[in-house]
Design an enzyme around this catalytic site. Structure first.
Site, PDB file in Angstrom:
ATOM      1  N   LYS A 203       0.815  -0.921  -0.071  1.00 47.85           N
ATOM      2  CA  LYS A 203      -0.021   0.084  -0.063  1.00 47.85           C
ATOM      3  C   LYS A 203       0.915   1.283  -0.042  1.00 47.85           C
ATOM      4  O   LYS A 203       1.569   1.580   0.934  1.00 47.85           O
ATOM      5  CB  LYS A 203      -0.950   0.027   1.217  1.00 47.85           C
ATOM      6  CG  LYS A 203      -1.879   1.273   1.085  1.00 47.85           C
ATOM      7  CD  LYS A 203      -2.670   1.445   2.582  1.00 47.85           C
ATOM      8  CE  LYS A 203      -1.985   2.606   3.179  1.00 47.85           C
ATOM      9  NZ  LYS A 203      -1.885   3.903   2.514  1.00 47.85           N
ATOM     10  N   SER A 256       5.754   6.992  10.124  1.00 46.91           N
ATOM     11  CA  SER A 256       5.908   7.660  11.370  1.00 46.91           C
ATOM     12  C   SER A 256       6.110   6.874  12.564  1.00 46.91           C
ATOM     13  O   SER A 256       5.588   5.632  12.562  1.00 46.91           O
ATOM     14  CB  SER A 256       4.595   8.653  11.534  1.00 46.91           C
ATOM     15  OG  SER A 256       3.601   7.798  11.731  1.00 46.91           O
ATOM     16  N   GLU A 277      10.797   0.979   9.689  1.00 47.91           N
ATOM     17  CA  GLU A 277      11.730   2.109   9.525  1.00 47.91           C
ATOM     18  C   GLU A 277      10.970   3.350   9.858  1.00 47.91           C
ATOM     19  O   GLU A 277      10.177   3.928   9.197  1.00 47.91           O
ATOM     20  CB  GLU A 277      12.267   1.964   8.218  1.00 47.91           C
ATOM     21  CG  GLU A 277      13.676   2.821   7.933  1.00 47.91           C
ATOM     22  CD  GLU A 277      13.278   4.071   7.062  1.00 47.91           C
ATOM     23  OE1 GLU A 277      13.247   5.148   7.886  1.00 47.91           O
ATOM     24  OE2 GLU A 277      13.316   4.209   6.063  1.00 47.91           O
ATOM     25  N   CYS A 311      13.758  10.711   6.026  1.00 46.47           N
ATOM     26  CA  CYS A 311      13.862  10.268   7.397  1.00 46.47           C
ATOM     27  C   CYS A 311      15.247  10.482   8.219  1.00 46.47           C
ATOM     28  O   CYS A 311      15.297  10.743   9.242  1.00 46.47           O
ATOM     29  CB  CYS A 311      13.447   8.874   7.707  1.00 46.47           C
ATOM     30  SG  CYS A 311      12.212   8.269   6.474  1.00 46.47           S
ATOM     31  N   GLU A 408      10.994  15.566  15.039  1.00 48.73           N
ATOM     32  CA  GLU A 408      11.333  15.451  13.775  1.00 48.73           C
ATOM     33  C   GLU A 408      10.235  16.253  12.977  1.00 48.73           C
ATOM     34  O   GLU A 408       9.310  16.457  13.212  1.00 48.73           O
ATOM     35  CB  GLU A 408      10.836  13.888  13.249  1.00 48.73           C
ATOM     36  CG  GLU A 408      11.247  13.779  11.729  1.00 48.73           C
ATOM     37  CD  GLU A 408      10.874  12.346  11.194  1.00 48.73           C
ATOM     38  OE1 GLU A 408       9.867  11.739  11.345  1.00 48.73           O
ATOM     39  OE2 GLU A 408      11.757  11.682  10.297  1.00 48.73           O
TER      40      GLU A 408
HETATM   41  P1  ADP Z   1       3.463  10.263   7.650  1.00 45.35           P
HETATM   42  O1  ADP Z   1       3.245  11.046   8.925  1.00 45.35           O
HETATM   43  O2  ADP Z   1       4.775  10.341   7.058  1.00 45.35           O
HETATM   44  O3  ADP Z   1       2.317  10.500   6.596  1.00 45.35           O
HETATM   45  P2  ADP Z   1       2.487   7.811   8.453  1.00 45.35           P
HETATM   46  O4  ADP Z   1       2.870   6.864   9.150  1.00 45.35           O
HETATM   47  O5  ADP Z   1       1.028   8.681   8.945  1.00 45.35           O
HETATM   48  O6  ADP Z   1       3.508   8.796   7.970  1.00 45.35           O
HETATM   49  O7  ADP Z   1       2.278   7.135   6.959  1.00 45.35           O
HETATM   50  C1  ADP Z   1       2.853   6.026   6.371  1.00 45.35           C
HETATM   51  C2  ADP Z   1       1.865   5.145   5.747  1.00 45.35           C
HETATM   52  O8  ADP Z   1       1.340   4.443   6.796  1.00 45.35           O
HETATM   53  C3  ADP Z   1       0.838   5.616   4.744  1.00 45.35           C
HETATM   54  O9  ADP Z   1       0.942   4.708   3.695  1.00 45.35           O
HETATM   55  C4  ADP Z   1      -0.045   5.679   5.777  1.00 45.35           C
HETATM   56  O10 ADP Z   1      -1.506   5.652   4.952  1.00 45.35           O
HETATM   57  C5  ADP Z   1      -0.084   4.413   6.571  1.00 45.35           C
HETATM   58  N1  ADP Z   1      -0.927   4.216   7.686  1.00 45.35           N
HETATM   59  C6  ADP Z   1      -1.199   5.497   8.250  1.00 45.35           C
HETATM   60  N2  ADP Z   1      -1.940   4.937   9.557  1.00 45.35           N
HETATM   61  C7  ADP Z   1      -1.811   3.416   9.620  1.00 45.35           C
HETATM   62  C8  ADP Z   1      -1.931   2.450  10.565  1.00 45.35           C
HETATM   63  N3  ADP Z   1      -2.540   2.794  11.701  1.00 45.35           N
HETATM   64  N4  ADP Z   1      -1.722   1.396  10.230  1.00 45.35           N
HETATM   65  C9  ADP Z   1      -1.001   1.069   9.143  1.00 45.35           C
HETATM   66  N5  ADP Z   1      -0.818   1.904   8.183  1.00 45.35           N
HETATM   67  C10 ADP Z   1      -0.914   3.287   8.381  1.00 45.35           C
END
Ligand code: ADP
Length: 497
Positions: A203, A256, A277, A311, A408
């Site tokens: 995804k 994140s 990561e 990152c 960050e």
């Molecule tokens: P950023 O803050 O850099 O956008 P995220 O961690 O929110 O980082 O997003 C990184 C990826 O994780 C994206 O593909 C996002 O859709 C997905 N994501 C966000 N929330 C969840 C979750 N609870 N479980 C799995 N994937 C998630």
């Protein structure tokens, strides 16, 4: 008489400088007329593009113009299940049974097709994500192809990589990736998974799905058996649904730290393997014996050229006190020459911030920095009225306790501190929750080795920064996650012994 000559010379020098700083580049935008994009993109499941069960679509926009580029399918739990079933079917019936040498040919073919479509992929990456075309053209796309090339080579040599350990594939890998290196992160995840004999459900991030969907087209063209790679799009809940799916054997996540922690909790007690990561707050450290001009350029490359959307961005600078004035003066001068604007322009150094949300977050941190008492210095450049842009920013007189030194920001913002001794800078550099990367600038080889053994960071660059290669492992300590991607180490998370 002598002072008159001096005055004349100084005037001449000032004029010359004015000429160089006032000199504007003519616009040089990359053409977009060769780009073929659909109005609407579907999910890539079992080798075909299929409509989402939810019937829902969301917009993907160009962050430099705020204009809509396309509609992207929003998957739901049922789509996740269909994709996992397709991956399981392909694993059981085809991929796990195929001789490794044959698997390698497909991976190699994907690499070649990425190379053939490099120009198209880099333009789309820049349109959808906002990063400068120079970065997507010279870094993202070639590195993505190289990862497939590199791992194609390992596919039939796993017994040599891990002698006497009889490595076996895991099954289905669920992979969730972020928006900062969309195609490259897909390559980092898919290539080692395929080389080790696993099948994939991936995804991409919701703001940057397009190059992953283009990769789906490439995968289709490569003739990879149906279901070996499935690419599904949507927001966080789609990722969460993958994490919770019972028939996934391994989760690989880049994103994140908060979501990473949630994922770790969600899979606790299951037998799913996990690599994370996560965030970073890298220290770039300049010693007084460093080649200063080279170091300043490395600092700029580490935090500004990529909009700070990395990152491992060198977002903290530690300068030895004796050269601090010189380094800061040179940094300020260099900041003035950075070009912020149209990411498709080949002269642009700093493109658009990926999303409105991210821009708001960066602006919030700028306020926090000022309120906490740091001295803010921004380039005087103009930024486009439309789109998400921010000026490159230095924070001077910062201290360890400032939030801008600890958290960050993920933007072109550099927090500067000074130091006197090695012990002091090691202590300060390590004193954060993260440990992804660091940079050391010095003339002494022995000091480099001393620093690399004491800095708690997965990657330490010496007299360079942000250099990547498929053969070297990458990953973090502490809240930056665990597990390695790239190199021989990158095979391990996809294998059982
Ligand atoms: P950023 O803050 O850099 O956008 P995220 O961690 O929110 O980082 O997003 C990184 C990826 O994780 C994206 O593909 C996002 O859709 C997905 N994501 C966000 N929330 C969840 C979750 N609870 N479980 C799995 N994937 C998630």
């Amino acid at each position: 008489m002598r002072s008159k000559t001096k005055q004349k010379m100084a005037k001449k020098e000032a004029k010359k400088l004015e000429y160089f700083t006032d000199w504007k580049y003519a616009p040089s935008p990359e053409a977009t007329d060769h780009i073929r994009l659909q109005k609407q993109y579907e999910l890539f499941i079992n080798g075909k593009f299929v409509k989402p069960n939810s019937g829902k679509y969301f917009d993907t926009i160009n962050p430099a113009t705020e204009e809509k580029i396309s509609s992207i399918a929003e998957a739901n739990d049922k789509d996740v299940d269909t994709a996992v079933k397709a991956a399981r079917g392909a694993y059981d019936k085809t991929w796990s049974k195929m001789p490794a040498k044959e698997r390698a040919k497909y991976i190699y073919r994907i690499a070649r097709l990425i190379q053939e479509r490099a120009r198209e992929l880099s333009v789309i990456e820049t349109m959808d994500g906002g990063k400068s075309i120079r970065e997507s053209r010279d870094i993202d796309v070639p590195l993505a192809a190289n990862h497939f090339f590199y791992y194609a080579g390992w596919a039939d040599k796993l017994e040599y990589a891990f002698p006497n350990r009889h490595p076996k594939s895991l099954g289905v890998a669920g992979q969730v990736i972020p928006w900062n290196f969309p195609l490259l992160m897909a390559a980092w995840k898919i290539a080692p998974a395929l080389a080790t004999g696993n099948t994939v459900v991936l995804k991409p991030a919701e703001t940057t799905s397009l190059t992953a969907l283009k990769l789906a087209e490439i995968i289709q063209e490569s003739g990879l058996p149906d279901g070996v790679v499935n690419i599904i799009t949507g927001h966080g809940p789609v990722g969460a649904s993958m994490v919770n799916h019972k028939d996934i054997n391994k989760i690989a996540f880049t994103g994140s730290t908060n979501v990473g922690k949630w994922i770790q909790k969600a899979i606790a007690g299951t037998d799913k393997k996990l690599t994370l990561e996560l965030g970073g707050k890298a220290a770039n450290i300049i010693f007084e014996d460093a080649p200063i001009n080279q170091a300043v350029e490395g600092i700029v490359n580490g935090i500004f050229f990529n909009q700070g959307h990395v990152c491992c961005a060198g977002s903290r600078l530690f300068v030895q006190e004796s050269v601090a004035d010189e380094v800061i003066r040179k940094l300020k001068d260099r900041l003035e020459t950075l070009i912020v604007g149209d990411p498709l322009d080949k002269n642009t150094d700093i493109g658009a911030i990926n999303s409105k949300m991210q821009l708001n977050k960066i602006n919030e941190y700028l306020k926090i920095g000022v309120n906490d008492g740091a001295e803010m210095y921004q380039s005087s450049c103009s930024i486009p009225k439309k789109g998400f842009f921010v000026r490159p920013t230095l924070f001077l007189n910062t201290s360890q306790s400032h939030r801008i030194s600890q958290e960050e920001i993920f933007g072109p913002v550099l927090a500067v501190q000074t130091f006197r001794t090695i012990e002091e800078v090691i202590e300060k550099a390590n004193n954060i929750p993260y440990g992804l990367s660091a940079g050391v600038w010095t003339d002494k080889g022995s000091r480099i080795f001393n620093m690399t053994s004491k800095l708690r960071a997965g990657v330490v660059w010496a007299n360079t920064y942000n250099k990547f290669d498929p053969t070297s492992p990458f990953g973090g300590y502490k809240e930056s996650g665990f597990g390695r991607e790239g190199g021989l180490h990158g095979l391990m998370p996809y294998l059982k012994f």
